[in-house]
Enzyme design. Sequence first.
Site, PDB file in Angstrom:
ATOM      1  N   GLY A  79      58.940  57.176  11.217  1.00 35.87           N
ATOM      2  CA  GLY A  79      58.782  58.600  10.889  1.00 35.87           C
ATOM      3  C   GLY A  79      58.492  58.895   9.430  1.00 35.87           C
ATOM      4  N   GLU A 140      63.556  59.412   4.338  1.00 37.02           N
ATOM      5  CA  GLU A 140      63.610  59.654   5.785  1.00 37.02           C
ATOM      6  C   GLU A 140      62.785  60.887   6.149  1.00 37.02           C
ATOM      7  OE1 GLU A 140      63.608  58.682   8.555  1.00 37.02           O
ATOM      8  OE2 GLU A 140      65.591  58.492   9.467  1.00 37.02           O
ATOM      9  N   ASP A 144      69.144  64.808  11.222  1.00 31.25           N
ATOM     10  CA  ASP A 144      69.520  65.660  12.339  1.00 31.25           C
ATOM     11  C   ASP A 144      71.039  65.570  12.500  1.00 31.25           C
ATOM     12  OD1 ASP A 144      68.558  67.223  14.639  1.00 31.25           O
ATOM     13  OD2 ASP A 144      69.057  65.503  15.866  1.00 31.25           O
ATOM     14  N   GLY A 146      72.663  63.042  11.706  1.00 32.40           N
ATOM     15  CA  GLY A 146      73.079  62.223  10.569  1.00 32.40           C
ATOM     16  C   GLY A 146      73.543  60.831  10.984  1.00 32.40           C
ATOM     17  N   THR A 148      71.890  58.227  12.265  1.00 36.45           N
ATOM     18  CA  THR A 148      71.022  57.133  11.823  1.00 36.45           C
ATOM     19  C   THR A 148      71.295  56.801  10.362  1.00 36.45           C
ATOM     20  OG1 THR A 148      69.324  58.052  13.276  1.00 36.45           O
ATOM     21  CG2 THR A 148      68.612  56.369  11.715  1.00 36.45           C
ATOM     22  N   LYS A 191      68.183  69.306   9.021  1.00 35.60           N
ATOM     23  CA  LYS A 191      68.622  70.254  10.058  1.00 35.60           C
ATOM     24  C   LYS A 191      70.143  70.320  10.002  1.00 35.60           C
ATOM     25  CE  LYS A 191      65.657  69.216  14.007  1.00 35.60           C
ATOM     26  NZ  LYS A 191      65.719  68.665  15.384  1.00 35.60           N
ATOM     27  N   ASP A 222      57.245  61.869  15.774  1.00 35.48           N
ATOM     28  CA  ASP A 222      56.685  61.850  17.127  1.00 35.48           C
ATOM     29  C   ASP A 222      57.339  62.945  17.970  1.00 35.48           C
ATOM     30  OD1 ASP A 222      59.132  60.538  17.201  1.00 35.48           O
ATOM     31  OD2 ASP A 222      58.510  59.090  18.707  1.00 35.48           O
TER      32      ASP A 222
HETATM   33  P1  IMP Z   1      69.882  61.593  13.569  1.00 33.51           P
HETATM   34  O1  IMP Z   1      70.440  60.206  13.650  1.00 33.51           O
HETATM   35  O2  IMP Z   1      70.405  62.458  14.689  1.00 33.51           O
HETATM   36  O3  IMP Z   1      70.082  62.238  12.215  1.00 33.51           O
HETATM   37  O4  IMP Z   1      68.355  61.500  13.879  1.00 33.51           O
HETATM   38  C1  IMP Z   1      67.434  61.118  12.979  1.00 33.51           C
HETATM   39  C2  IMP Z   1      66.156  60.677  13.683  1.00 33.51           C
HETATM   40  O5  IMP Z   1      65.924  61.427  14.874  1.00 33.51           O
HETATM   41  C3  IMP Z   1      64.976  60.967  12.812  1.00 33.51           C
HETATM   42  O6  IMP Z   1      64.696  59.859  12.006  1.00 33.51           O
HETATM   43  C4  IMP Z   1      63.891  61.247  13.822  1.00 33.51           C
HETATM   44  O7  IMP Z   1      63.272  60.042  14.201  1.00 33.51           O
HETATM   45  C5  IMP Z   1      64.597  61.808  15.013  1.00 33.51           C
HETATM   46  N1  IMP Z   1      64.531  63.294  15.074  1.00 33.51           N
HETATM   47  C6  IMP Z   1      65.519  64.169  14.864  1.00 33.51           C
HETATM   48  N2  IMP Z   1      65.102  65.439  15.005  1.00 33.51           N
HETATM   49  C7  IMP Z   1      63.798  65.363  15.317  1.00 33.51           C
HETATM   50  C8  IMP Z   1      62.773  66.361  15.587  1.00 33.51           C
HETATM   51  O8  IMP Z   1      62.962  67.588  15.551  1.00 33.51           O
HETATM   52  N3  IMP Z   1      61.541  65.864  15.883  1.00 33.51           N
HETATM   53  C9  IMP Z   1      61.237  64.530  15.923  1.00 33.51           C
HETATM   54  N4  IMP Z   1      62.152  63.585  15.656  1.00 33.51           N
HETATM   55  C10 IMP Z   1      63.424  63.988  15.367  1.00 33.51           C
HETATM   56 MG    MG Z   2      63.130  58.498  12.324  1.00 32.33          MG
END
Ligand code: IMP
Ligand code: MG
Length: 267
Positions: A79, A140, A144, A146, A148, A191, A222
Site C-alpha cells: 500500500g 504506511e 486503521d 492500528g 498492523t 482513521k 487496494d
Molecule cells: P490496521 O492494522 O487495521 O491499522 O490496518 C492497516 C492496513 O489495512 C492498511 O495498511 C491497509 O492495507 C488496510 N486498510 C485499512 N483501511 C483501509 C481502507 O479504507 N482502504 C484500503 N485498505 C485499508
Molecule cells: Mg497496507
Amino acid sequence: MASYKSGIDLRKEPHLHAANPYANDYTDGSFKVREDLLPLVRGILLPNYRILEREKELFARIERDYRGADPLFIPILKGAVRFSQDMFRFSKEIDPDYEFMPASSYGTRLESGSVRLNLAEITRLLEKLENRKRPVIIVEDIVDTGNTLSHIVDVLTRIDDVIDSQPELKGFRRKGRYEPSSVTICTMLNKPARRKDANKDLPVEYVGFTIPDLWVFGYGLDVWDDKSRTIDHLCVIKDEWKDPANLAEFFREVDERRKKKTTKKQD
Ligand code: IMP
Ligand code: MG
C-alpha cells in the site's frame, strides 16, 4: 458522449469530487477514473494533486526534524509504495534510504486480520541497521485499527530479541546489534475513529490526512484483493460494495468483459 454519474449528490457530500472517465483533471472539478472501475466509486475524497501538495509539506517537516540523523525509511508493502515514492521526490537534503517491508494483514477481506511478518525477507533492511543506531521512519498508507503498525513497531523496537528467537533466519548472520535509535510512523491517511484502545499510543508523528471511517481505495490502496491500486486519486467506495462477495462478482465480470474484447480483436 454518454453522461457519467459517479453516484454522489455533490450538494449532500461537498467533501467529495465527481469521477469521470473523460475528465480533464485540474480544470473542470471532476477527476479521471477508468471507465470499468467507475461503478465502484462513490466519489473522490482526495484528488492526486492535493496528495502531492501534502507530501511536499510532510517531507519538508521530516527533513527539518531529521537533519543529519541518517534515518532509514521503511515503507510497508504494498500500500505504501506509491505514497513513499511520490513523497521522496520532494527530498532536498536527505537522499532517502529506504527498504520495503512486507506486511499483509487483510488478504481479501475488508476487515482487520492477523499480521504476517517474516524476518528472512528483510535481511537487507537488517544489514542497514547493523551497529548504527539509526532512527527508523515507518511509511504506511493508512492507519486503521492500528494492529498492523503496532506489531511492526513492536518487532522493530525489540529487533535484537526477535532475531535471537529466530535461529532459522535464512541467509542472515548476526554481526552485532540492530536496534534503531527511535521508531516513528509517517502515514498518508489516519482513521482515528477506528483505532483500537490497545493501539492508542502508536507513535503516529506524520499524518497526511485524517479521514472519517470510510473505505477508501486508489493511490496505492487496494479496494479488495490487490485490485484498483493504481487509480491516481483516493476514492471512496459505494456502500453496495462493502460486501466482499459482491466485489468478487464485480471483478469477475470486469475480467470477462475484458476477455471478450480481446477475443473480438483477434477475430
Ligand atoms: P490496521 O492494522 O487495521 O491499522 O490496518 C492497516 C492496513 O489495512 C492498511 O495498511 C491497509 O492495507 C488496510 N486498510 C485499512 N483501511 C483501509 C481502507 O479504507 N482502504 C484500503 N485498505 C485499508
Ligand atoms: Mg497496507
